[in-house]
Design a protein around this motif. Structure first.
Motif, mmCIF file in Angstrom:
data_model
loop_
_atom_site.group_PDB
_atom_site.id
_atom_site.type_symbol
_atom_site.label_atom_id
_atom_site.label_comp_id
_atom_site.label_asym_id
_atom_site.label_seq_id
_atom_site.Cartn_x
_atom_site.Cartn_y
_atom_site.Cartn_z
ATOM 1 N N GLU A 1 82.196 20.110 49.290
ATOM 2 C CA GLU A 1 81.761 20.835 50.480
ATOM 3 C C GLU A 1 82.877 20.894 51.515
ATOM 4 O O GLU A 1 83.082 21.919 52.170
ATOM 5 N N ALA A 2 83.605 19.784 51.668
ATOM 6 C CA ALA A 2 84.725 19.774 52.611
ATOM 7 C C ALA A 2 85.802 20.760 52.180
ATOM 8 O O ALA A 2 86.359 21.508 53.008
ATOM 9 N N LYS A 3 86.098 20.789 50.872
ATOM 10 C CA LYS A 3 87.109 21.715 50.348
ATOM 11 C C LYS A 3 86.663 23.171 50.515
ATOM 12 O O LYS A 3 87.460 24.044 50.881
ATOM 13 N N VAL A 4 85.374 23.416 50.223
ATOM 14 C CA VAL A 4 84.850 24.788 50.340
ATOM 15 C C VAL A 4 84.899 25.246 51.791
ATOM 16 O O VAL A 4 85.251 26.396 52.084
ATOM 17 N N HIS A 5 84.538 24.351 52.705
ATOM 18 C CA HIS A 5 84.577 24.705 54.130
ATOM 19 C C HIS A 5 86.004 25.083 54.547
ATOM 20 O O HIS A 5 86.211 26.108 55.221
ATOM 21 N N GLU A 6 86.978 24.273 54.150
ATOM 22 C CA GLU A 6 88.372 24.573 54.466
ATOM 23 C C GLU A 6 88.783 25.914 53.868
ATOM 24 O O GLU A 6 89.470 26.724 54.510
ATOM 25 N N LYS A 7 88.344 26.136 52.648
ATOM 26 C CA LYS A 7 88.723 27.370 51.951
ATOM 27 C C LYS A 7 88.113 28.595 52.627
ATOM 28 O O LYS A 7 88.778 29.624 52.788
ATOM 29 N N LEU A 8 86.852 28.478 53.038
ATOM 30 C CA LEU A 8 86.195 29.603 53.698
ATOM 31 C C LEU A 8 86.861 29.926 55.035
ATOM 32 O O LEU A 8 87.015 31.105 55.391
ATOM 33 N N MET A 9 87.230 28.891 55.776
ATOM 34 C CA MET A 9 87.864 29.120 57.073
ATOM 35 C C MET A 9 89.183 29.867 56.927
ATOM 36 O O MET A 9 89.564 30.656 57.798
ATOM 37 N N GLN A 10 89.866 29.654 55.810
ATOM 38 C CA GLN A 10 91.144 30.320 55.581
ATOM 39 C C GLN A 10 90.972 31.647 54.848
ATOM 40 O O GLN A 10 91.780 32.569 55.012
ATOM 41 N N THR B 1 83.863 32.640 45.941
ATOM 42 C CA THR B 1 83.697 31.425 46.747
ATOM 43 C C THR B 1 82.353 31.422 47.459
ATOM 44 O O THR B 1 81.697 30.386 47.573
ATOM 45 N N LEU B 2 81.915 32.578 47.926
ATOM 46 C CA LEU B 2 80.651 32.652 48.645
ATOM 47 C C LEU B 2 79.439 32.514 47.724
ATOM 48 O O LEU B 2 78.464 31.833 48.053
ATOM 49 N N LEU B 3 79.508 33.152 46.542
ATOM 50 C CA LEU B 3 78.300 33.310 45.728
ATOM 51 C C LEU B 3 78.299 32.537 44.422
ATOM 52 O O LEU B 3 77.232 32.227 43.895
ATOM 53 N N SER B 4 79.479 32.225 43.862
ATOM 54 C CA SER B 4 79.525 31.743 42.483
ATOM 55 C C SER B 4 79.863 30.271 42.336
ATOM 56 O O SER B 4 80.281 29.845 41.270
ATOM 57 N N LEU B 5 79.708 29.497 43.372
ATOM 58 C CA LEU B 5 80.153 28.104 43.297
ATOM 59 C C LEU B 5 79.471 27.316 42.191
ATOM 60 O O LEU B 5 80.049 26.425 41.597
ATOM 61 N N LYS B 6 78.205 27.605 41.916
ATOM 62 C CA LYS B 6 77.476 26.821 40.927
ATOM 63 C C LYS B 6 76.878 27.683 39.819
ATOM 64 O O LYS B 6 76.025 27.233 39.068
ATOM 65 N N ASP B 7 77.312 28.929 39.741
ATOM 66 C CA ASP B 7 76.733 29.824 38.743
ATOM 67 C C ASP B 7 77.741 30.913 38.415
ATOM 68 O O ASP B 7 78.212 31.624 39.298
ATOM 69 N N LEU C 1 76.173 24.076 50.394
ATOM 70 C CA LEU C 1 75.804 23.781 51.780
ATOM 71 C C LEU C 1 76.884 24.268 52.734
ATOM 72 O O LEU C 1 76.590 24.742 53.841
ATOM 73 N N ALA C 2 78.146 24.184 52.305
ATOM 74 C CA ALA C 2 79.250 24.665 53.141
ATOM 75 C C ALA C 2 79.146 26.166 53.369
ATOM 76 O O ALA C 2 79.435 26.667 54.467
ATOM 77 N N VAL C 3 78.720 26.912 52.343
ATOM 78 C CA VAL C 3 78.553 28.362 52.474
ATOM 79 C C VAL C 3 77.422 28.676 53.447
ATOM 80 O O VAL C 3 77.556 29.536 54.327
ATOM 81 N N VAL C 4 76.302 27.981 53.299
ATOM 82 C CA VAL C 4 75.158 28.211 54.183
ATOM 83 C C VAL C 4 75.529 27.876 55.627
ATOM 84 O O VAL C 4 75.194 28.620 56.563
ATOM 85 N N CYS C 5 76.223 26.773 55.825
ATOM 86 C CA CYS C 5 76.649 26.382 57.169
ATOM 87 C C CYS C 5 77.627 27.400 57.750
ATOM 88 O O CYS C 5 77.574 27.720 58.945
ATOM 89 N N TYR C 6 78.511 27.931 56.906
ATOM 90 C CA TYR C 6 79.455 28.952 57.371
ATOM 91 C C TYR C 6 78.698 30.195 57.838
ATOM 92 O O TYR C 6 79.007 30.779 58.882
ATOM 93 N N ILE C 7 77.686 30.593 57.073
ATOM 94 C CA ILE C 7 76.891 31.777 57.424
ATOM 95 C C ILE C 7 76.168 31.565 58.749
ATOM 96 O O ILE C 7 76.119 32.460 59.602
#
Length: 709
Positions: A300-309, A324-330, A427-433
């Motif tokens: 989640e920490a890595k995804v958050h950093e990645k989304l911010m960039q 990154t937004l949609l396919s993290l687990k599928d 969770l990082a994606v949802v929090c970003y949204i």
């Protein structure tokens, strides 16, 4: 590595309280786990059997069916009443239908292979390793799920027979051949064993879920700490071994229930073995869960950093952003409601993508209007954009079975893409949204261009007002559309009603009116009918009022019954009011106000009339800018004077005549003009119109003294 040491008071062996003592120790956490080098050797042997060949199965639907079997596999008898109208639970039927036929054969063969070994004198470890050899080509989650499914077949068959033999001759005959006791639920020797078996099966399912979670971690989009990954993988290998070994032990209990005299069974020893396994697997589950949580926190920490960039960088296409937004687990995160198929983000390559974000409580009218604006009236050109629905519940990540069911029903009826399993969103994606895109529950549409750049942070106003005409749904396109727009009936109605669209095209004079006062509606429509009876061509349509409710249904019923006027359906009324309110929202985003923007002024005036007045009307001619908006009181005053201004209709048209009668009124609040007209007793003179304010003058009698010279 870890091995189990079971700590139970010695005196418990010499009383009937053995199981109670063990359960208490288990529940209070008194069992301890000590490390052992034996598991290092075991892990190496297990790894030697692991040779995956890339075959993929979805373990979750199989595990769901396994859970269903375990929950229904009890010794409680089934009555005839239970059979009436109570058929097979179809909750997971659609999910399991996709499982390959050959996979079913694999499960069947595994079940018989395990039972054959258990009926013999096979060692549990050697049987476990034999199963690892058989499943060497499968992933770790597939191995444990297939073995659990194989056990569930035997487990379910046993209890199915036990449940039905009192009322079903076939079950009774099978029970006789397998020598099941007629009172299995009342056999004291079996109760502790069945209790332990139930606990063990439940914790095996929980551990299997953890293994599935690990195998589904989004390794392709982020990297885990090497040490964390190595530790977790070791825990996965240990967990897989003990799940399969525990299944072998459970299967041995099934075999013993069938083959041994139940009164002579060594229940204390068997129960001890089962509770030892419960303790072992509980500890494994705790450690694995903790390690998975560490992995999730890291990811989640890595995804958050990645989304911010991510949205700062330039990309060749939209795949990295969408992945990154949609396919993290599928790998196939998109569900197409139109084709009922599952797709990857590659289906969105080289297209404008509208991320439609909402909660599950979004109104049906909003959804229907979006469908009408984007799918019922598409451009003639090939479709070059797609909508992806991302539902987020409130509070976030609070998905329960009811919400999942509601999601599936909605997603299957929409013509656009939806996230297949939105509860798997990072969770990082949802929090970003919620934080960066300011999603607070109200639906929004974030538009990404072909390179994944945000070209509009919220295009929902644009979509609801303009539909496909707003393509490519950018901020600049919204400004362009408003620059070329005028306040007309066409803008108000768009394509809400095909008949009205036809009237607008034909250039007819149309009167839209709204009210929640039936008496005012009757009075207004009677006056209009008197006017149209004189030869005036006018189409009258009731559009409800801004606070639509059950009362509107009563009004439309009365309008239809008494044939007062035409009216929109309640759904189309909703469309009408949603569009008007969205116009205000869109103009506000563009920093327009009623002082410098005609459309905003007219919509604000109309909404104000609707909340403060008994009724209101908007009259217009076709698609022209010739419109008039009047509140009910002024309108009724004007209509009462039709005999005065009606003569102008032939020359300037219906709207022109009304405007001619009304134009001076806003400029003069009170008029004190008077005229002296000679009066005779037999005078038949009608109403006199004031030359200043154009109102009908009231009649007064003036007595004047005749002055003679």
């Amino acid at each position: 590595m870890l091995a189990a040491t079971l700590i139970v008071p010695t005196q418990a062996f010499h009383s009937g309280r053995l199981v109670l003592t063990m359960m208490h120790s288990f529940q209070s956490g008194r069992y301890l786990y000590h490390s052992s080098s034996n598991e290092d050797i075991m892990v190496k042997k297990v790894l030697q059997t692991h040779s995956p060949d890339g075959r993929h199965i979805d373990p979750e639907p199989i595990l769901q069916v396994v859970e269903d079997i375990m929950s229904h596999a009890t010794v409680a008898k089934v009555s005839k009443e239970h059979l009436t109208g109570s058929q097979t639970d179809n909750k997971h039927k659609s999910a399991i239908q996709g499982v390959q036929h050959s996979l079913g054969l694999t499960i069947y063969n595994l079940s018989h292979e395990i039972m054959c070994k258990c009926f013999g004198d096979g060692n549990s470890h050697s049987t476990t390793m034999m199963l690892f050899d058989s499943l060497g080509n499968y992933s770790w989650d597939a191995k444990v799920v297939l073995v659990l499914a194989a056990f569930a077949m035997s487990y379910g068959e046993l209890f199915l027979t036990a449940q039905f033999y009192p009322i079903n001759p076939l079950a009774a005959s099978v029970a006789m051949l397998t020598q099941l006791p007629n009172n299995m639920e009342d056999t004291e020797a079996l109760k502790p064993r069945l209790k332990a078996l139930s606990y063990l099966v439940k914790i095996l399912v929980d551990v299997t879920k953890c293994i599935i979670e690990f195998e589904g971690l989004p390794m392709q989009y982020t990297t885990l700490d090497i040490e964390a990954m190595a530790t977790t993988k070791t825990q996965i290998h240990i967990a897989a071994y003990w799940v399969i070994k525990s299944v072998v032990a459970c299967s041995s209990q099934i075999a013993e229930l069938i083959a041994v005299n139940h009164e002579k069974m060594n229940s204390i020893g068997v129960t001890w073995e089962l509770w030892s396994l419960v303790n072992k697997v509980v500890n494994i589950h705790g450690l694995l869960r903790k390690q998975l949580d560490i992995c999730y926190e890291h990811i989640e920490a890595k995804v958050h950093e990645k989304l911010m960039q991510l949205f700062k960088d330039t990309h060749e296409d939209n795949q990295k952003v969408l992945g990154t937004l949609l396919s993290l687990k599928d790998d196939l995160p998109l569900w197409d409601g139109f084709t009922q198929g599952q797709f990857g983000v590659d289906a969105l390559r080289n297209k404008i993508v509208i991320l439609f974000i909402s909660n599950l409580d979004i109104s049906l009218e909003h959804l229907l209007l979006i469908m009408q604006q984007t799918y019922d009236h598409p451009h003639e050109e090939e479709r070059s954009y797609e909508i992806v629905w991302i539902p987020i519940p409130n509070p976030i990540h609070s998905w329960d079975f009811g919400q999942q069911k509601a999601f599936y029903q909605m997603a299957s009826s929409f013509p656009w893409y939806s996230i297949c399993q939105p509860w798997l969103l990072s969770l990082a994606v949802v929090c970003y949204i919620t934080e960066m895109w300011h999603f607070k529950g109200e639906p929004l549409m974030v538009v990404l261009d072909q390179q994944g750049r945000i070209i509009c942070p919220n295009a929902i106003d644009m979509v609801l007002i303009w539909g496909d005409m707003a393509y490519p749904f950018s901020n600049s396109r919204e400004e362009e559309l408003w620059e070329n727009a005028s306040w007309t009936l066409e803008l108000m109605m768009d394509n809400i009603d095909p008949v009205m669209s036809k009237w607008i095209t034909e250039g007819r004079t149309i009167c839209l009116y709204g009210s929640n006062d039936l008496e005012w509606i009757r009075e207004f429509t009677i006056m209009i009918k008197n006017i149209t009876s004189s030869g005036v061509s006018l189409e009258i349509i009731y559009v409800g009022h801004s606070n639509l409710g059950g009362h509107v249904g009563d009004i439309t019923s009365a309008i239809a019954q008494d044939k007062l006027s035409g009216y929109l359906s309640q759904t189309k009324m909703q469309f009408f009011w949603i569009r008007l309110k969205r116009m205000i929202s869109s103009k506000s985003h563009l920093r327009k106000d009623i002082q410098n923007d005609l459309v905003m002024k007219e919509v604000t005036s109309l909404l104000s009339h609707d909340t403060r007045e008994k009724g209101w009307v908007v009259m217009g001619v076709g698609s022209s800018t010739e419109t008039i908006t009047l509140h009910g009181r002024k309108l009724m005053e004007c209509l009462k004077l039709f005999q005065i201004w009606g003569d102008h209709i032939e020359k300037v048209g219906f709207l022109g005549a009304i405007r001619k009668a009304l134009d001076p009124l806003p400029h003069v609040e009170h008029c004190n003009q008077f005229r002296i007209i000679p009066h005779a007793d037999d005078s038949k003179e009608g109403a006199v119109i004031c030359e200043e304010c154009k109102r009908a003058m009231s009649k007064h009698i003036l007595y004047q003294c005749r002055v003679t010279e």
